[in-house]
Design a protein around this motif. Sequence first.
Motif, mmCIF file in Angstrom:
data_model
loop_
_atom_site.group_PDB
_atom_site.id
_atom_site.type_symbol
_atom_site.label_atom_id
_atom_site.label_comp_id
_atom_site.label_asym_id
_atom_site.label_seq_id
_atom_site.Cartn_x
_atom_site.Cartn_y
_atom_site.Cartn_z
ATOM 1 N N ARG A 94 0.848 -1.115 -0.104
ATOM 2 C CA ARG A 94 -0.145 0.003 0.136
ATOM 3 C C ARG A 94 0.860 1.314 0.107
ATOM 4 N NH1 ARG A 94 -5.099 1.639 1.529
ATOM 5 N NH2 ARG A 94 -5.779 -0.467 2.130
ATOM 6 N N VAL A 95 0.611 2.321 -0.844
ATOM 7 C CA VAL A 95 1.262 3.613 -0.827
ATOM 8 C C VAL A 95 0.096 4.414 -0.784
ATOM 9 C CG1 VAL A 95 3.319 2.698 -1.921
ATOM 10 C CG2 VAL A 95 1.438 3.553 -3.417
ATOM 11 N N THR A 96 0.573 5.746 -0.287
ATOM 12 C CA THR A 96 -0.583 6.962 -0.315
ATOM 13 C C THR A 96 0.339 8.106 -1.061
ATOM 14 O OG1 THR A 96 -1.023 6.159 1.898
ATOM 15 C CG2 THR A 96 -1.388 8.569 1.338
ATOM 16 N N GLU A 97 -0.741 8.632 -1.800
ATOM 17 C CA GLU A 97 0.021 9.756 -2.891
ATOM 18 C C GLU A 97 0.624 10.712 -1.860
ATOM 19 O OE1 GLU A 97 -2.036 12.932 -5.585
ATOM 20 O OE2 GLU A 97 -3.426 11.725 -4.716
ATOM 21 N N GLY A 98 1.685 11.420 -2.298
ATOM 22 C CA GLY A 98 2.670 12.280 -1.750
ATOM 23 C C GLY A 98 3.273 11.848 -0.494
ATOM 24 N N ARG A 99 3.379 10.419 -0.379
ATOM 25 C CA ARG A 99 4.311 9.934 0.712
ATOM 26 C C ARG A 99 5.110 9.062 0.167
ATOM 27 N NH1 ARG A 99 4.646 12.614 5.007
ATOM 28 N NH2 ARG A 99 5.654 10.788 5.839
ATOM 29 N N PRO A 100 6.390 8.756 1.037
ATOM 30 C CA PRO A 100 7.432 8.094 0.170
ATOM 31 C C PRO A 100 7.541 6.780 0.832
ATOM 32 C CG PRO A 100 8.082 9.540 2.377
ATOM 33 C CD PRO A 100 6.780 9.685 2.100
ATOM 34 N N GLU A 101 6.411 6.159 2.167
ATOM 35 C CA GLU A 101 6.643 4.963 2.423
ATOM 36 C C GLU A 101 5.758 3.890 1.840
ATOM 37 O OE1 GLU A 101 6.307 8.146 5.702
ATOM 38 O OE2 GLU A 101 5.021 7.794 4.094
ATOM 39 N N VAL A 102 6.325 2.570 1.780
ATOM 40 C CA VAL A 102 5.438 1.575 1.138
ATOM 41 C C VAL A 102 5.206 0.475 2.357
ATOM 42 C CG1 VAL A 102 5.509 -0.210 -0.499
ATOM 43 C CG2 VAL A 102 6.989 1.816 -0.930
ATOM 44 N N VAL A 103 4.030 0.407 2.396
ATOM 45 C CA VAL A 103 3.827 -0.683 3.411
ATOM 46 C C VAL A 103 3.445 -1.886 3.140
ATOM 47 C CG1 VAL A 103 2.012 -1.269 5.413
ATOM 48 C CG2 VAL A 103 2.545 1.120 4.834
ATOM 49 N N VAL A 104 4.361 -2.836 3.263
ATOM 50 C CA VAL A 104 4.357 -4.115 2.977
ATOM 51 C C VAL A 104 3.749 -5.221 3.777
ATOM 52 C CG1 VAL A 104 5.652 -6.269 1.954
ATOM 53 C CG2 VAL A 104 6.417 -3.863 1.419
ATOM 54 N N VAL A 105 2.851 -5.977 3.768
ATOM 55 C CA VAL A 105 2.122 -6.812 4.619
ATOM 56 C C VAL A 105 2.053 -8.267 3.919
ATOM 57 C CG1 VAL A 105 0.044 -7.499 5.835
ATOM 58 C CG2 VAL A 105 0.800 -5.136 5.519
ATOM 59 N N ALA A 106 2.853 -9.300 4.166
ATOM 60 C CA ALA A 106 3.034 -10.548 3.417
ATOM 61 C C ALA A 106 2.823 -11.615 4.663
ATOM 62 C CB ALA A 106 4.720 -10.563 2.883
ATOM 63 N N LYS A 107 2.213 -12.666 3.978
ATOM 64 C CA LYS A 107 1.784 -13.774 4.785
ATOM 65 C C LYS A 107 2.067 -15.077 3.965
ATOM 66 C CE LYS A 107 -1.971 -11.092 7.033
ATOM 67 N NZ LYS A 107 -2.333 -10.143 5.860
ATOM 68 N N ALA A 108 1.931 -16.026 4.607
ATOM 69 C CA ALA A 108 2.065 -17.499 4.137
ATOM 70 C C ALA A 108 3.596 -17.465 3.409
ATOM 71 C CB ALA A 108 1.013 -17.840 3.264
ATOM 72 N N ALA A 109 3.458 -18.093 2.421
ATOM 73 C CA ALA A 109 5.006 -18.390 1.581
ATOM 74 C C ALA A 109 5.606 -16.807 1.232
ATOM 75 C CB ALA A 109 4.730 -19.175 0.211
ATOM 76 N N ALA A 110 4.560 -15.892 0.759
ATOM 77 C CA ALA A 110 5.368 -14.516 0.591
ATOM 78 C C ALA A 110 6.032 -14.020 1.843
ATOM 79 C CB ALA A 110 4.053 -13.617 0.360
ATOM 80 N N ALA A 111 5.557 -14.285 3.186
ATOM 81 C CA ALA A 111 6.168 -13.569 4.171
ATOM 82 C C ALA A 111 7.792 -14.242 4.371
ATOM 83 C CB ALA A 111 5.536 -14.147 5.314
ATOM 84 N N GLY A 112 7.990 -15.517 3.569
ATOM 85 C CA GLY A 112 9.377 -16.060 3.595
ATOM 86 C C GLY A 112 10.232 -15.260 2.710
ATOM 87 N N THR A 113 9.571 -14.779 1.644
ATOM 88 C CA THR A 113 10.321 -14.185 0.393
ATOM 89 C C THR A 113 10.589 -12.792 0.815
ATOM 90 O OG1 THR A 113 9.066 -15.608 -0.997
ATOM 91 C CG2 THR A 113 10.100 -13.414 -2.055
ATOM 92 N N VAL A 114 9.693 -12.041 1.529
ATOM 93 C CA VAL A 114 9.780 -10.786 2.153
ATOM 94 C C VAL A 114 10.912 -10.719 3.159
ATOM 95 C CG1 VAL A 114 9.060 -8.777 3.458
ATOM 96 C CG2 VAL A 114 7.611 -9.739 1.471
ATOM 97 N N ARG A 115 10.825 -11.812 4.156
ATOM 98 C CA ARG A 115 12.005 -11.974 5.088
ATOM 99 C C ARG A 115 13.270 -11.807 4.560
ATOM 100 N NH1 ARG A 115 9.671 -16.094 7.437
ATOM 101 N NH2 ARG A 115 8.553 -14.811 8.931
ATOM 102 N N ALA A 116 13.489 -12.699 3.493
ATOM 103 C CA ALA A 116 14.809 -12.983 2.919
ATOM 104 C C ALA A 116 15.231 -11.543 1.919
ATOM 105 C CB ALA A 116 14.792 -14.025 1.665
ATOM 106 N N ALA A 117 14.244 -10.741 1.562
ATOM 107 C CA ALA A 117 14.502 -9.622 0.669
ATOM 108 C C ALA A 117 15.072 -8.670 1.890
ATOM 109 C CB ALA A 117 13.381 -9.266 -0.003
ATOM 110 N N LEU A 118 14.269 -8.655 3.216
ATOM 111 C CA LEU A 118 14.687 -7.489 3.980
ATOM 112 C C LEU A 118 16.305 -7.658 4.305
ATOM 113 C CD1 LEU A 118 11.778 -7.660 6.300
ATOM 114 C CD2 LEU A 118 11.997 -5.895 4.593
#
Length: 409
Positions: free
Chosen positions: A287-311
């Motif tokens: 999720r991103v909000t117009e005019g803001r620089p933050e990206v909120v990433v919410v990953a569950k199940a298998a995607a959680a492992g992929t995001v964990r490794a990417a962090l």
Amino acid sequence: METDILVIGAGAAGLACARRLHDAGLAVVVHEARRRLGGRVRTHHPDDGGPPLELGAQVVHGDRNPVHALAGAGRIRPLPRDTAAQVVLDGECRDMAVLSRGRRAPWLVEAQLHAAPGPAGLSVGGWLRGRGLTGPEHAAATEWFRQNWAAEPDRLSAPALAAAQRGDLCGSGEYTVDGGLGTVPALLADGLDVRLGSPVREVRHRPGRISAHTGEGTLTAAAAVVTVPPAVVTAGGLGLPGLPAAKHAAAARLPLGDACCAIVTLDRPAPASTVTLDVDGRMGFLRVTEGRPEVVVVAKAAAAGTVRAALADQETLLRMLRTALPWAADARITRVVPADWGADPLSGGGFCAPLVGAEAAASAWAEPVAGTVFFAGEATRCGSGLPWLGSALLSGELAAAQVLEAVRR
């Protein structure tokens, strides 16, 4: 030390329970292993004073959610509806309309499941295969269930998901709270005796009396309320000697699904507000909000492992973000704030989902022991309500009512 009631955990369930017991005139002590309130509610406040962002519970679900009364009507805002919906499909970011122009958008597929979930024992995966979905529509619906329920569709019970939807008492709509969801635990905790950074390691019990080994020594009370996730008990994070075998079996059937969240700040603002579902299964929701620089990433199940490794590798993380957010093609990361719930021993994951063959586990976990040890938390409502903040608050209220009935006999 002695008190009337010990509450273990200062998340939403524990604080709601303690609040009710305190207001009823009992002496209550809340012990929390973390050095903050909220449990799996965690709000991040940007350094520049921008709007708060959620790293745990994301929104207030429902117009009858108890959060409305806690926060006050003047602090509750409907979630903006002008946010564009996108998907990442086959390595490319596309408008959600690619899914048959919305006729089989994943949320509509889920609504169909709620209306006609099929017989007992049918998994969500089996239900999806029976709907005749193919190609992108099947992939999107499958990932939608993974991300909303933190579990593989072939493990999720279709009838239990429908029952959870029917049993939800929070109503419709999605809302935010001024100051973030972290204000809710703070409001509940006001005036309570809450011991942060003080874990309870073991609770021994006999009818009408408990003895707890805490970070501050031994505490005795007439009863204890356990609000930690079942996974913490099964992993040995909280010892409960003498717990019936049925309780241990129930806890083992209530694993928390893997979840990993992060707020990634880029060196430029988003040109438009968007929510993106990564159908390819790598990043969950963004999720991103117009005019803001933050990206909120919410990953569950298998995607959680992929995001964990990417962090752990920002170049990989940046490549993934550039796929999901084309406007960030030449952006750089300036800050990452992670919340890895799956790797957190105090949570063990995001939340519980009703699994095939485990439909009765939640009610067994919620059952008091000897009128002395009581249980609360969203896991006690698994399959009878949605596993969000409202269910956690309700579970605390229900446990408090059980305690009051027991101690007043």
